[in-house]
Design a protein around this motif. Structure first.
Motif, PDB file in Angstrom:
ATOM      1  N   ARG A   1      -6.045  -5.941  -8.752  1.00 17.87           N
ATOM      2  CA  ARG A   1      -4.764  -5.262  -8.561  1.00 17.87           C
ATOM      3  C   ARG A   1      -3.633  -6.071  -9.187  1.00 17.87           C
ATOM      4  O   ARG A   1      -3.633  -7.298  -9.126  1.00 17.87           O
ATOM      5  N   GLU A   2      -2.683  -5.385  -9.744  1.00 16.00           N
ATOM      6  CA  GLU A   2      -1.477  -6.007 -10.281  1.00 16.00           C
ATOM      7  C   GLU A   2      -0.311  -5.046 -10.131  1.00 16.00           C
ATOM      8  O   GLU A   2      -0.511  -3.839 -10.017  1.00 16.00           O
TER       9      GLU A   2
ATOM     10  N   THR B   1       0.012   4.365  -6.669  1.00 14.05           N
ATOM     11  CA  THR B   1      -1.070   3.611  -7.292  1.00 14.05           C
ATOM     12  C   THR B   1      -1.604   4.346  -8.518  1.00 14.05           C
ATOM     13  O   THR B   1      -1.880   5.550  -8.465  1.00 14.05           O
TER      14      THR B   1
ATOM     15  N   GLU C   1       0.805  -1.212   0.000  1.00  9.67           N
ATOM     16  CA  GLU C   1       0.000   0.000   0.000  1.00  9.67           C
ATOM     17  C   GLU C   1       0.844   1.271   0.000  1.00  9.67           C
ATOM     18  O   GLU C   1       0.328   2.364  -0.207  1.00  9.67           O
TER      19      GLU C   1
ATOM     20  N   THR D   1      -4.760   4.232 -11.047  1.00  3.82           N
ATOM     21  CA  THR D   1      -6.109   3.673 -11.124  1.00  3.82           C
ATOM     22  C   THR D   1      -6.669   3.874 -12.531  1.00  3.82           C
ATOM     23  O   THR D   1      -6.669   5.001 -13.055  1.00  3.82           O
TER      24      THR D   1
END
Length: 360
Positions: A82-83, A52, A48, A54
């Motif tokens: 997710r990848e 990221t 996390e 999106t």
């Protein structure tokens, strides 16, 4: 000196085939988060914490029609997959254009024309294509990732960049001499401020060294801080194993120095030498390996000595497992309770065995 029989088969080309296991499930964000919470103090980067990106996939407006009644559909929920995306190294040319200004009125009417030049960063390596990022990348590839310069030369060719390994070597030497040496000097100053250090030296051969044969034996001395401070690890290349080298490098240091049994460290002033159990154990291991094949090694004196060391090492592993973030005082208390009886028995055993074995 621990030997794993599997290490004899080096998986150079079929490492992926040997390591792969179809039964192992792919980790999800939830399982990774859970496991990280269970193992407090783990320093691995969390998923996390990564940046990221999106991407949304929506139906076009003309596709938002119910297949049953023809009415307009609404968005009821979303599903997320997710990848991890890896962006390979990219190479581009950065042009630094320095603009120069003058006064037109002075050019027409004045005797002198003042010239004003815009400020521009100083090049990392004058008259070279090297940038700070390029130089750092080459160094990291060689000394962290273990990629020789001739392989980097070919890798850069595939990027469309044609730099010889000689040029890459020049970049590294220049960067180390002019830039990293400043960091090294500061780290050396901080190293000497500690009161617990480790030191060791190992042999190596240096090819094409001026005034020396290629098979001459040289030494790389290593110095590092202890476990309870930010790690500083410094290397010091010398052509000999003379005691003058650690005396010069550790000038001003006062405290405990963790070393092997080399007598060259005995001349250091204001230093308390601390023996290394790994080096002590190694002598028993070497004696064990030197025994004839027809001798029962399990009942030999060398095997007994190794067992004492192994008990001490096992106690240290217990400390690491039970007290992951323990203080030095807690470690000392645990050692007094568990290690000291082993040490007392070991010392008594050594005294009885010493007259029964050769001096060396």
């Amino acid at each position: 000196e621990k030997t794993n029989p599997d290490q004899l088969e080096l998986p150079l080309f079929n490492e992926a085939e040997i390591t792969a296991d179809a039964k192992v499930e792919e980790p999800t964000l939830e399982t990774i988060t859970y496991k990280r919470k269970k193992s407090v103090g783990q320093r691995d980067a969390k998923l996390e914490n990564l940046p990221t990106e999106t991407i949304h996939y929506r139906l076009a407006e003309e596709e938002q029609v119910c297949l049953c009644c023809g009415g307009t559909v609404h968005e009821m929920s979303t599903e997320i997959r997710r990848e991890i995306k890896i962006i390979p190294a990219q190479v581009k040319v950065v042009e630094h254009v320095q603009h120069i200004y003058s006064c037109r009125q002075c050019e027409r009417e004045g005797i002198e024309t003042p010239i004003v030049t815009a400020k521009m960063p100083t090049p990392i390596y004058p008259k070279s294509l090297a940038s700070a990022s390029a130089m750092a990348y080459i160094m990291n590839q060689k000394y962290v990732e273990g990629m020789p310069l001739y392989r980097q030369e070919k890798q850069l060719e595939r990027f469309g960049v044609y730099l010889s390994r000689q040029t890459l070597a020049n970049w590294m030497i220049y960067g180390a001499t002019n830039w990293l040496s400043i960091l090294y000097k500061r780290m050396h100053e901080l190293l000497l401020e500690n009161d617990i250090l480790h030191a060791d030296e190992t042999t190596l051969q240096v090819l094409a060294e001026p005034g020396r044969k290629a098979d001459s034996k040289s030494y790389m001395w290593m110095y590092r801080t202890g476990r309870d401070v930010p790690p500083i690890i410094l290397y010091d290349y010398q052509t000999t194993r003379h005691s003058k080298h650690p005396k010069a490098f550790l000038k001003g240091f006062k405290g405990y120095l963790h070393v092997d049994g080399y007598a060259g460290y005995h001349e250091l002033k204001d230093v308390e030498l601390v023996g290394c159990w790994a080096h002590a154990r190694r002598k028993f291991d070497e004696a064990l390996k030197a025994l004839p094949a027809n001798v029962d090694k399990t009942s030999s004196t060398a095997a007994e000595g190794i067992q004492f060391c192994n008990q001490l090492f096992q106690i240290e592993r217990q400390i690491s497992e039970k007290f992951e973030n323990c203080t030095p005082e807690q470690r000392k208390e645990y050692r007094l309770e568990h290690s000291k009886p082993v040490l007392d028995a070991f010392l008594a055993w050594l005294k009885t065995k010493r007259p029964q074995v050769p001096p060396k």
